[in-house]
Design a protein around this motif. Sequence first.
Motif, mmCIF file in Angstrom:
data_model
loop_
_atom_site.group_PDB
_atom_site.id
_atom_site.type_symbol
_atom_site.label_atom_id
_atom_site.label_comp_id
_atom_site.label_asym_id
_atom_site.label_seq_id
_atom_site.Cartn_x
_atom_site.Cartn_y
_atom_site.Cartn_z
ATOM 1 N N UNK A 44 34.936 30.874 55.725
ATOM 2 C CA UNK A 44 34.792 31.950 56.185
ATOM 3 C C UNK A 44 35.113 32.977 55.706
ATOM 4 N N UNK A 45 36.084 33.054 55.635
ATOM 5 C CA UNK A 45 36.745 33.735 54.235
ATOM 6 C C UNK A 45 36.004 34.532 53.062
ATOM 7 N N UNK A 46 35.332 33.639 53.075
ATOM 8 C CA UNK A 46 34.161 34.001 51.202
ATOM 9 C C UNK A 46 32.754 34.683 52.110
ATOM 10 N N UNK A 47 32.339 33.602 53.197
ATOM 11 C CA UNK A 47 31.293 35.057 53.902
ATOM 12 C C UNK A 47 31.871 35.717 54.501
ATOM 13 N N UNK A 48 32.653 35.776 55.131
ATOM 14 C CA UNK A 48 32.903 38.054 55.571
ATOM 15 C C UNK A 48 33.492 38.733 54.470
ATOM 16 N N UNK A 49 33.855 38.341 53.165
ATOM 17 C CA UNK A 49 33.961 39.011 52.458
ATOM 18 C C UNK A 49 32.250 39.486 51.237
ATOM 19 N N UNK A 50 31.515 38.447 51.636
ATOM 20 C CA UNK A 50 30.085 38.616 51.428
ATOM 21 C C UNK A 50 30.110 39.857 51.878
ATOM 22 N N UNK A 51 29.868 40.008 53.119
ATOM 23 C CA UNK A 51 29.284 41.006 54.104
ATOM 24 C C UNK A 51 30.212 42.314 54.154
ATOM 25 N N UNK A 52 30.224 42.288 53.207
ATOM 26 C CA UNK A 52 32.451 43.377 52.817
ATOM 27 C C UNK A 52 30.704 44.161 51.776
ATOM 28 N N UNK A 62 47.483 32.284 57.077
ATOM 29 C CA UNK A 62 47.493 31.125 57.689
ATOM 30 C C UNK A 62 49.081 30.275 57.295
ATOM 31 N N UNK A 63 49.282 29.569 58.740
ATOM 32 C CA UNK A 63 50.700 28.852 58.209
ATOM 33 C C UNK A 63 51.457 28.168 57.676
ATOM 34 N N UNK A 64 50.087 27.432 56.943
ATOM 35 C CA UNK A 64 49.971 26.251 55.460
ATOM 36 C C UNK A 64 50.346 26.938 54.599
ATOM 37 N N UNK A 65 51.224 26.290 53.680
ATOM 38 C CA UNK A 65 52.290 27.319 52.019
ATOM 39 C C UNK A 65 50.077 26.502 51.113
ATOM 40 N N UNK A 66 50.046 25.357 51.500
ATOM 41 C CA UNK A 66 48.844 25.026 51.293
ATOM 42 C C UNK A 66 47.968 25.612 51.057
ATOM 43 N N UNK A 67 47.625 26.860 51.651
ATOM 44 C CA UNK A 67 46.028 27.609 51.825
ATOM 45 C C UNK A 67 46.417 28.766 50.765
ATOM 46 N N UNK A 68 47.759 29.120 50.778
ATOM 47 C CA UNK A 68 47.733 30.062 49.168
ATOM 48 C C UNK A 68 47.019 30.151 47.931
ATOM 49 N N UNK A 69 46.997 28.897 47.618
ATOM 50 C CA UNK A 69 46.612 28.284 46.369
ATOM 51 C C UNK A 69 45.160 28.059 46.378
ATOM 52 N N UNK A 72 44.833 31.991 46.417
ATOM 53 C CA UNK A 72 44.486 32.653 45.201
ATOM 54 C C UNK A 72 43.278 32.427 43.940
ATOM 55 N N UNK A 73 42.714 31.470 44.063
ATOM 56 C CA UNK A 73 40.994 30.895 43.852
ATOM 57 C C UNK A 73 40.148 31.796 44.349
ATOM 58 N N UNK A 74 39.924 31.835 46.038
ATOM 59 C CA UNK A 74 39.636 33.187 47.249
ATOM 60 C C UNK A 74 39.568 34.361 46.101
ATOM 61 N N UNK A 75 40.334 34.703 46.123
ATOM 62 C CA UNK A 75 40.935 36.301 45.601
ATOM 63 C C UNK A 75 40.212 36.718 44.326
ATOM 64 N N UNK A 76 40.486 36.075 43.028
ATOM 65 C CA UNK A 76 38.880 35.805 42.029
ATOM 66 C C UNK A 76 38.060 36.407 41.960
ATOM 67 N N UNK A 77 37.526 36.119 43.283
ATOM 68 C CA UNK A 77 35.651 36.109 42.779
ATOM 69 C C UNK A 77 35.514 36.998 44.052
#
Length: 319
Positions: A44-52, A62-69, A72-77
């Motif tokens: 969802x973050x990807x699609x919301x970022x595209x709308x920006x 996110x409360x799950x530390x695994x979401x950080x990785x 980081x991939x999302x942030x790059x693009x």
Amino acid sequence: MLPNVLQRSGTDSHIPVLAGEVRELLAVQPGETVVDATFGAGGHARLLAAELGGNGKLIAIDRDPGAKAQFDRFKASAGVDVRFLRGDFSVVLTQLAANDVRADAILFDLGVSSMQIDRPERGFSYATDAPLDMRMDPSSEPSAREIVNTWDERELASIFRRYGEERYAGPIARAIVKRREAAPMTRTGELVDTIKLAIPTPARFGEGHPAKRVFQALRIAVNDELGSLETALPAALAMLRQGGRLGVISFHSLEDRIVKRFFAERAKGCTCPPELPICVCGKEPELRVVTRKPVRPSSREIDENPRASSARLRVAVKV
Ligand SMILES: C[S@@+](CC[C@H](N)C(=O)[O-])C[C@H]1O[C@@H](n2cnc3c(N)ncnc32)[C@H](O)[C@@H]1O
């Protein structure tokens, strides 16, 4: 035709639940600040970022530390200003609101991610034998193991009934308490076996997996899912600017009921008794509900992604 961000590609085939509906109803505009309160794999973050459209800010939680990785991939693009805040959304949103951070749209896509379910070692799935855990945040307490081995029979039966709507809550709780007398239960497989033996034989072959409801109940209790949602909704509302949109995707009636009730209460104006000639309470509506009925996935979406079948989206606008 789906916009680019929603099309499957070779590297990223994750299409988030109710993607088109979220896009349309949250109606994110360039320059806005958006909060994805349940980042997960960032669909969802990807699609919301595209709308920006290259101009704006996205805060991911996110409360799950695994979401950080994944972040980081999302942030790059991402193409916009993005930030990741790890923690329970009820705590993070309360802190953001207290620090006068404001948002134009906030999305919750509740429950567990495919990433969490598909990793057997997290213990969310009844389909594979794994450690009894089920914590979205592995540093939090209690784990499923602690609940199963220390809560008394009455408490266990109560969560199985309330959070899982399990018909055989009593016999299952009794069987768990009996089994753990010999040795603590540590594996999901042991719990599944105990459940199967505690229910009448025909129920083992009924609708869905016989352990499904108990696993849902334990997951909700382990992660205090309903408590977090109850606290997070007012915090999200406090963070929203006037005209800001709040969207919540829930996956079972317990969550949906909390969202529906919250929207209805905050959409209500004056609560004075009808016999009073003028309003003395001064209560103004804070929200306008956009979705009178929850929005459900199309049959096409369910065919493509059966996990979406129970999803319900409700959206309201701050007035
Ligand atoms: C259904 S997934 C979200 C999937 C995401 N929308 C996507 O498209 O990839 C839910 C996520 O929310 C997180 N989560 C659930 N409850 C939370 C809470 N109270 N605070 C923070 N994160 C939470 C889970 O760890 C999980 O990663």
